[in-house]
Motif scaffolding. Structure first.
Motif, short mmCIF file in Angstrom:
data_model
loop_
_atom_site.label_atom_id
_atom_site.label_comp_id
_atom_site.label_asym_id
_atom_site.label_seq_id
_atom_site.Cartn_x
_atom_site.Cartn_y
_atom_site.Cartn_z
N GLU A 191 0.82 -1.22 0.00
CA GLU A 191 0.00 0.00 0.00
C GLU A 191 0.85 1.27 0.00
O GLU A 191 0.43 2.33 -0.45
N ALA A 192 2.07 1.17 0.51
CA ALA A 192 2.96 2.34 0.57
C ALA A 192 3.22 2.93 -0.81
O ALA A 192 3.51 4.12 -0.94
N LEU A 193 3.10 2.12 -1.86
CA LEU A 193 3.34 2.61 -3.21
C LEU A 193 2.31 3.67 -3.62
O LEU A 193 2.63 4.56 -4.43
N LEU A 194 1.10 3.61 -3.08
CA LEU A 194 0.04 4.52 -3.51
C LEU A 194 0.43 5.99 -3.31
O LEU A 194 0.14 6.83 -4.15
N SER A 195 1.02 6.29 -2.18
CA SER A 195 1.36 7.69 -1.88
C SER A 195 2.48 8.22 -2.75
O SER A 195 2.68 9.44 -2.83
N THR A 196 3.21 7.34 -3.42
CA THR A 196 4.33 7.79 -4.26
C THR A 196 3.97 7.87 -5.74
O THR A 196 4.78 8.34 -6.54
N LEU A 197 2.77 7.39 -6.11
CA LEU A 197 2.38 7.43 -7.51
C LEU A 197 2.32 8.87 -8.02
O LEU A 197 1.71 9.74 -7.38
N LYS A 198 2.88 9.12 -9.17
CA LYS A 198 2.79 10.42 -9.82
C LYS A 198 1.66 10.37 -10.84
O LYS A 198 1.24 9.30 -11.30
N PRO A 199 1.11 11.54 -11.22
CA PRO A 199 0.06 11.55 -12.26
C PRO A 199 0.52 10.79 -13.51
O PRO A 199 1.64 10.98 -13.98
#
Length: 309
Positions: A191-199
């Motif tokens: 889930e930690a990946l979600l906050s790092t996603l760029k547009p």
């Protein structure tokens, strides 16, 4: 015993059949223990732009509680449901079709009140006393879903995009997108990946199982306006598609499709997640359902026409 109007101001009932949860984050059934990635490594992914398939359909529906009736022993709900389709073809977006129905959940025969006619929709089994309103709202939601399914079933070829989870079955590809994230599908380390996603980026795909369906799902980030303070889930969509055919190509296509259709907060308070064609469709459906205030006046004026239950 005659039906009587029990409530016209039913705003407190709205939403009971929409989102399953209204604040608490919960685990989707079976997750994260059954989490199964469909792509590795678990890192943000981009894709080269690709042309949109044509025809490209968008289907959405609305539901509205209009009154609650009582005969002294039972409750019934009068409501309106609507569904519509928009198609993108030859470079143009246009309204394809709309359907509107009024239903009486818990009624056994049609009810005519002036120009309003409510089709009977009996409840499936008697609800427990504490769940009556929930059961009535669930009946209204099912009526809306059925209307969406009938409309979508008449659409041939192309790609279908639905606002919400993929529940309907069709011959051909379908993408569902979910704007809110009460349910959690990912274990904490993923889930930690979600906050790092760029547009314009997405997570790898993972498997979702729901009531006999096998789906591929992924999260993607929409473009965000530079101004304002936003929570971490801003611009985040969860997308899903049946686990069949070339679902990987659909995941990459979603990065060309959804960011280009993201709405702007100047025109839509639910931006950017409320996609432009769906926002326009929602406004048209609301217009065709009629004014809530006008409907309330008609119901009050024809109180004496409710008759026996």
């Amino acid at each position: 015993m005659a039906w009587r109007l029990y409530a016209l101001d039913v705003s407190r009932l709205e939403g009971m059949a929409g989102e399953a949860f209204s604040g608490a984050t919960v685990w989707e059934e079976g997750y994260p223990a059954s989490f199964q990635p469909l792509e590795e490594p678990w890192e943000a992914r981009r894709a080269d732009p690709v042309p949109w398939p044509e025809p490209l359909y968008f289907v959405d529906g609305r539901e509205r509680v209009e009154a609650v009736l009582s005969d002294g022993r039972r409750l019934a709900l009068l409501g309106c449901v609507a569904a519509g389709a928009v198609v993108y073809q030859q470079g143009n977006m246009r309204l394809l079709e709309t359907r509107v129905r009024r239903v009486g959940v818990g009624l056994e025969e049609a009810l005519r009140l002036g120009e309003l006619v409510y089709e009977p929709l009996p409840l499936e089994g008697p609800p427990s006393p504490g769940d009556v309103l929930t059961a009535l709202q669930e009946g209204l939601r099912k009526a809306r879903t059925l209307l969406e399914e009938k409309l979508a079933g008449a659409l041939t070829g192309g790609l279908l995009v639905v606002d919400g989870p993929v529940r309907l079955r069709r011959q051909g590809p379908v993408l569902g997108y979910i704007k809110t994230h009460w349910a959690r599908y990912l274990p904490e380390d993923r889930e930690a990946l979600l906050s790092t996603l760029k547009p314009g980026e997405r997570t790898p795909m993972f498997r979702v199982r729901r009531k006999g369906q096998e789906l591929a799902s992924w999260y993607l980030r929409l473009p965000l306006t530079p101004e304002g303070v936003r929570p971490p889930e801003s611009g985040l969509l969860r997308v899903e598609t049946p686990l069949q055919g070339d679902f990987g190509a659909l995941a990459d296509l979603s990065l060309s499709l959804f960011p280009a259709l993201a709405s702007h907060p100047v025109k839509d308070p639910r931006a950017p997640q409320n996609l432009l064609p769906v926002g326009g469709l929602e406004r048209e459906l609301a217009r065709r359902m009629g004014s809530r205030e006008v409907v309330a006046r008609i119901l009050a004026r024809h109180q004496d026409d409710l008759g026996g239950g």
